[in-house]
Design an enzyme around this catalytic site. Structure first.
Site, mmCIF file in Angstrom:
data_model
loop_
_atom_site.group_PDB
_atom_site.id
_atom_site.type_symbol
_atom_site.label_atom_id
_atom_site.label_comp_id
_atom_site.label_asym_id
_atom_site.label_seq_id
_atom_site.Cartn_x
_atom_site.Cartn_y
_atom_site.Cartn_z
ATOM 1 N N SER A 89 17.022 -40.616 -1.540
ATOM 2 C CA SER A 89 17.089 -40.749 -2.370
ATOM 3 C C SER A 89 15.856 -40.996 -3.365
ATOM 4 C CB SER A 89 16.946 -42.950 -1.709
ATOM 5 O OG SER A 89 18.121 -42.035 -0.644
ATOM 6 N N SER B 253 23.040 -39.778 -1.140
ATOM 7 C CA SER B 253 21.612 -40.391 -1.801
ATOM 8 C C SER B 253 21.777 -41.775 -2.536
ATOM 9 C CB SER B 253 21.024 -39.096 -3.189
ATOM 10 O OG SER B 253 20.066 -39.374 -3.606
ATOM 11 N N ASP C 143 20.792 -43.544 -5.773
ATOM 12 C CA ASP C 143 19.861 -43.297 -7.339
ATOM 13 C C ASP C 143 19.954 -44.089 -7.476
ATOM 14 O OD1 ASP C 143 18.899 -39.687 -6.074
ATOM 15 O OD2 ASP C 143 21.053 -39.950 -6.765
#
Length: 353
Positions: free
Chosen positions: A243, A281, A283
């Site tokens: 991340s 992830s 983000d």
């Protein structure tokens, strides 16, 4: 023997930053400290929680002066890939206002950190009658190098980060929320940068801070670089996931919709660094403004220089997070290698393969 959690006060960086190496991204000049604290009224504090060999974690606080439920700041948020726990997202997106500092930490400590932030805020002057509060806390999973299930970040760690937050230089690398993070095959951590640009005839500053913990292949000035190509040995283990939390601050007088557009550019900038934006992830970018839109809002057509400043700033902040970090061996004996500055420069100077 347990080692105490320690506030990490800003100091001159022990390792070179991007610009120290002559790696200059973009054309706009940075602010005095090339940090998010170059935006007037923004402070940063870290508490590093490290108990060798198993715990490498912490908390980082981005603290805008005067922010509170009675004096919220205009803000926007953007999710690139939503595999994460950004506490406070829905109200921030709905109302376009930030009521608290933005805190970053480890995934399973995020909820404890949010509770501690609420307690700290309720004690602030002017909050005596507050009955609703929206804490904003982001996280990255530092379980590769730290015993994440121990949830080591405590209330006193959160308060220390908030109470010691200051302006000026910002500690980077293996500090605060970046103590146990890994990005692009290398040990990473906290990174920051700023840009000063002309916006609608006025000099404005955009500052960014990243908690880098994502997968992909490192790109520097457009060149793809692996741990083997820069001679740092075996890349950090783990899947191509992770991340990145990004906080953007600006003194430009923008409204919440425009700040959401700014937040989008911050996440877009990760592609320049080689981010994979994988399934696992998280983000996210949170962008807030310290300048009042009533002072003269900026037209959308004039936002180009600010967008570019944020793109360049995030790219440099990620690189700074890698350059500042040191090789770390943590939980389970797993090791994340540092990015060696001399070998990075040699790889950039070599002819492309």
């Amino acid at each position: 023997m347990e080692q105490p959690s320690l506030p990490q006060r800003p100091s001159a960086p022990a390792r070179p930053r991007s610009r120290d190496l002559g790696i200059v991204i973009g054309t706009a000049a940075p602010g005095p400290h090339n940090a998010i604290t170059d935006v007037p009224g923004v402070r940063v504090g870290h508490t590093t929680v490290r108990r060798e060999p198993d715990v490498h974690s912490g908390v980082t606080a981005v603290v805008p002066d005067l922010v509170g439920p009675r004096t919220p700041l205009p803000a926007g948020v953007f999710t690139g890939n939503g595999y994460g726990k950004l506490i406070g997202t829905t109200q921030l997106a709905e109302l376009g206002t930030l009521e608290t500092p933005v805190l970053l930490t480890s995934t399973l400590s995020a909820f404890r950190v949010a509770d501690a932030l609420v307690g700290w805020m309720l004690e602030r002057p002017g909050c005596e009658e507050v009955l609703s509060l929206n804490p904003v806390v982001g996280e990255c999973n530092d379980g590769l190098l730290s015993d994440i299930r121990a949830r080591p970040v405590r209330q006193e760690d959160v308060r220390a980060a908030l109470d010691t937050a200051s302006g000026g230089p910002v500690a980077e690398g293996c500090v605060g929320a970046g103590t146990g993070t890994v990005a692009l095959g290398f040990k990473a951590g906290i990174g920051t940068a700023s840009r000063v640009t002309d916006l609608a005839g006025r000099r404005r500053t955009a500052g960014v801070l990243v908690q880098a913990n994502f997968g992909g292949t490192l790109r520097v000035l457009g060149r793809a670089l692996t741990p083997s190509s820069v001679g740092s040995g075996t890349p950090a283990p783990g899947p191509d996931a992770g991340s990145c939390m990004i906080v953007v601050a600006t003194d430009a007088p923008l409204d919440a919709r425009q700040l959401t557009r700014v937040a989008r550019r911050a996440v877009f900038a990760l592609a320049r660094t080689g981010a994979a934006y994988s399934h696992g992830s998280g983000d996210y970018a949170v962008a807030f403004g310290t300048g009042s839109p009533t002072a003269g809002p900026v037209a959308d057509a004039e936002l180009g220089p600010l967008f570019e400043a944020v793109l360049d700033g995030v790219e440099e902040a990620v690189l700074n997070s890698l350059l500042a970090a040191t090789t770390t061996t943590g939980f389970g004996g797993r090791t994340a290698p540092a990015l060696p500055a001399d070998r990075l420069l040699a790889a950039l100077a070599a002819p492309p393969r």
